[in-house]
Motif scaffolding. Structure first.
Motif, PDB file in Angstrom:
ATOM      1  N   LYS A 254      30.138  23.595  46.529  1.00 11.91           N
ATOM      2  CA  LYS A 254      30.492  24.566  47.584  1.00 11.91           C
ATOM      3  C   LYS A 254      30.744  23.925  48.899  1.00 11.91           C
ATOM      4  O   LYS A 254      30.213  22.830  49.063  1.00 11.91           O
ATOM      5  CB  LYS A 254      29.688  25.705  47.690  1.00 11.91           C
ATOM      6  CG  LYS A 254      29.513  26.724  46.253  1.00 11.91           C
ATOM      7  CD  LYS A 254      28.472  27.698  46.479  1.00 11.91           C
ATOM      8  CE  LYS A 254      28.718  28.714  45.277  1.00 11.91           C
ATOM      9  NZ  LYS A 254      27.490  29.607  45.178  1.00 11.91           N
ATOM     10  N   ASP A 255      31.384  24.485  49.968  1.00 10.94           N
ATOM     11  CA  ASP A 255      31.608  23.973  51.326  1.00 10.94           C
ATOM     12  C   ASP A 255      30.047  24.520  52.163  1.00 10.94           C
ATOM     13  O   ASP A 255      29.807  25.601  52.075  1.00 10.94           O
ATOM     14  CB  ASP A 255      32.859  24.657  51.862  1.00 10.94           C
ATOM     15  CG  ASP A 255      32.785  24.080  53.403  1.00 10.94           C
ATOM     16  OD1 ASP A 255      32.472  22.853  53.486  1.00 10.94           O
ATOM     17  OD2 ASP A 255      33.655  24.878  54.206  1.00 10.94           O
ATOM     18  N   THR A 256      29.602  23.700  52.467  1.00  8.33           N
ATOM     19  CA  THR A 256      28.346  23.665  53.256  1.00  8.33           C
ATOM     20  C   THR A 256      28.471  24.815  54.471  1.00  8.33           C
ATOM     21  O   THR A 256      27.516  25.358  55.023  1.00  8.33           O
ATOM     22  CB  THR A 256      27.645  22.464  53.716  1.00  8.33           C
ATOM     23  OG1 THR A 256      28.377  21.812  54.301  1.00  8.33           O
ATOM     24  CG2 THR A 256      26.930  21.623  52.402  1.00  8.33           C
ATOM     25  N   GLU A 257      29.561  24.652  55.080  1.00  7.22           N
ATOM     26  CA  GLU A 257      30.066  25.455  56.204  1.00  7.22           C
ATOM     27  C   GLU A 257      29.973  26.982  55.909  1.00  7.22           C
ATOM     28  O   GLU A 257      29.808  27.724  56.836  1.00  7.22           O
ATOM     29  CB  GLU A 257      31.210  24.746  56.827  1.00  7.22           C
ATOM     30  CG  GLU A 257      31.408  23.381  57.275  1.00  7.22           C
ATOM     31  CD  GLU A 257      30.305  23.254  58.492  1.00  7.22           C
ATOM     32  OE1 GLU A 257      30.085  23.997  59.196  1.00  7.22           O
ATOM     33  OE2 GLU A 257      29.861  21.999  58.478  1.00  7.22           O
ATOM     34  N   THR A 258      30.284  27.186  54.812  1.00  7.00           N
ATOM     35  CA  THR A 258      30.452  28.610  54.455  1.00  7.00           C
ATOM     36  C   THR A 258      29.059  29.309  53.582  1.00  7.00           C
ATOM     37  O   THR A 258      29.097  30.391  53.273  1.00  7.00           O
ATOM     38  CB  THR A 258      31.457  28.929  53.694  1.00  7.00           C
ATOM     39  OG1 THR A 258      31.533  28.086  52.347  1.00  7.00           O
ATOM     40  CG2 THR A 258      32.954  28.493  54.378  1.00  7.00           C
TER      41      THR A 258
ATOM     42  N   LEU B  78      21.700  27.308  52.147  1.00  2.00           N
ATOM     43  CA  LEU B  78      21.807  26.236  52.609  1.00  2.00           C
ATOM     44  C   LEU B  78      20.324  25.641  52.667  1.00  2.00           C
ATOM     45  O   LEU B  78      20.283  24.412  52.546  1.00  2.00           O
ATOM     46  CB  LEU B  78      22.455  26.462  54.135  1.00  2.00           C
ATOM     47  CG  LEU B  78      22.492  25.081  55.092  1.00  2.00           C
ATOM     48  CD1 LEU B  78      23.734  24.222  54.386  1.00  2.00           C
ATOM     49  CD2 LEU B  78      22.837  25.544  56.413  1.00  2.00           C
TER      50      LEU B  78
END
Length: 133
Positions: free
Chosen positions: A101-105, A111
């Motif tokens: 997954k994208d860590t920003e989202t 996280l």
């Protein structure tokens, strides 16, 4: 969902009763551990039915008392327990899923879990490299 928690508590108390029954069972004094002669043998080894009523089993958590003079706690309605209790057994994402997954989202909890699991994996990898040298 709340009934699942109560069922698990009941199963835990049943398992504890079965373990206590297995621990307290011993050999007979007459036979030195052997069955008596002339008897059918099968009836004496059958487990006895529990002396506790079904109503008592459904309202009390047996074996949860840790105090010498205390009593086993009663099962309260689901509304008396905190909300986080019902989410303890929820599946949490694995490190491999979090890496995809994208860590920003990612939500904050995911996280935080990603950082913890990633650090743990790096430490294990470094320890394995050092152990080879």
């Amino acid at each position: 969902m709340a009934t699942i928690g109560i069922r698990k508590l009941r199963l835990a108390s049943i398992r504890k009763e079965a373990a206590q029954l297995a621990i307290t069972r011993g050999y007979s004094a007459a036979g030195g551990g052997k069955a008596k002669k002339g008897g059918k043998g099968g009836a004496a080894d059958a487990p006895k039915a529990s002396a506790l009523s079904k109503e008592l089993k459904s309202t009390t958590v047996f074996g949860a008392n840790i105090l010498k003079d205390g009593a086993d706690p009663k099962i309260s309605p689901d509304s008396d327990y905190p909300d986080w209790l019902w989410h303890l057994l929820d599946k949490r994402p694995l490190l491999s899923e979090l890496r995809r997954k994208d860590t920003e989202t990612l939500p904050f909890e995911d996280l935080k879990r990603f950082v913890k699991l990633d650090n743990r994996a790096r430490i294990k990898e470094n320890n394995a490299v050092r152990a080879k040298n």
